[in-house]
Design a protein around this motif. Structure first.
Motif: not given
Length: 239
Positions: A149-163
């Motif tokens: 869902s777009p809402a969950v995708a936005r949370v995943l984007a905000a909490t991503q950890r860089p590589l």
């Protein structure tokens, strides 16, 4: 084959954290499977694999090791620890010895991911800096999490950890899939890793392969029951 019930160790990939396994963990725990989700440092292949290997070595009994995305390379190295009895690759790389992720990817057409990466600098000690990568937030849903869902995708984007960018040129020194039974889940609509890369690794490893049509790279978030089923199959085989 072991009489003891294996512990499942989940290793997240790039642009994610251990919380990306929440749905899978719930499915496994409700099925009575012992499970641990480790925090992958994402600082370099050798260092990440050494950290995961140290965690595995301190677990009593057999381990089924699961890696998503970049963590496929991590479990390919860390999976040589003696108590690892099976490997599960979830939309993940399965490189060979001496084969960097960049070299593996170059065998096949690129995905759109490379066009939507941000570069950051981070300190590595001694006054030196290194480059790390993350996915641009506006493209994260489309590239990584197309069936979330777009809402969950936005949370995943905000909490991503860089590589750390160095992981794409660092080559593994060993390949655990040569000596461990392997399972590979291919996310059919993956736009971060070309599904052909995942299929190639599965065929080379002689792995049991499961295709999930329409699944995005974030298949562990969007299809946790399906991912858990594959893991339970590996656990059952190892018992």
């Amino acid at each position: 084959m072991s009489s003891a019930s294996p512990t499942v160790v989940l290793v997240h990939g790039a642009f994610a954290d251990a919380a990306s396994w929440l749905g899978v963990i719930d499915e496994l725990q409700r099925a009575g499977v012992s499970v641990v989700a480790v925090a992958n440092p994402l600082r370099g292949l050798a260092a990440d694999a050494a950290y995961v290997a140290s965690r595995i070595a301190q677990i009593s009994g057999p381990v089924v090791l699961v890696g998503h995305s970049y963590a496929g390379a991590v479990i390919t190295v860390a999976g040589t620890v003696g108590n690892v009895v099976g490997l599960v690759y979830v939309a993940a790389y399965a490189p060979a010895e001496g084969e960097s992720l960049g070299a593996l990817q170059d065998r096949f057409p690129p995905t759109a991911l490379a066009d939507h990466l941000q570069r950051w600098s981070c300190p590595v000690g001694g006054g030196e800096t290194a480059t790390e990568l993350s996915v641009t937030p506006e493209a994260f849903g489309e590239i990584v999490a197309g069936d979330v869902s777009p809402a969950v995708a936005r949370v995943l984007a905000a909490t991503q950890r860089p590589l750390a960018a160095s992981v794409f040129t660092e080559a593994p020194t060993t390949a655990a899939w040569r000596t461990r039974p392997s399972w590979v889940l291919v996310a059919g609509a993956d736009r971060a890793i070309n599904p052909q890369v995942v299929r190639f690794g599965a065929e080379r490893a002689g792995a049991t392969t499961i295709e999930v049509d329409g699944a995005s790279h974030a298949v562990a978030v969007s299809r946790p029951a399906t991912v858990a089923d594959v893991i339970r199959e590996a656990v059952g085989s190892a018992r």
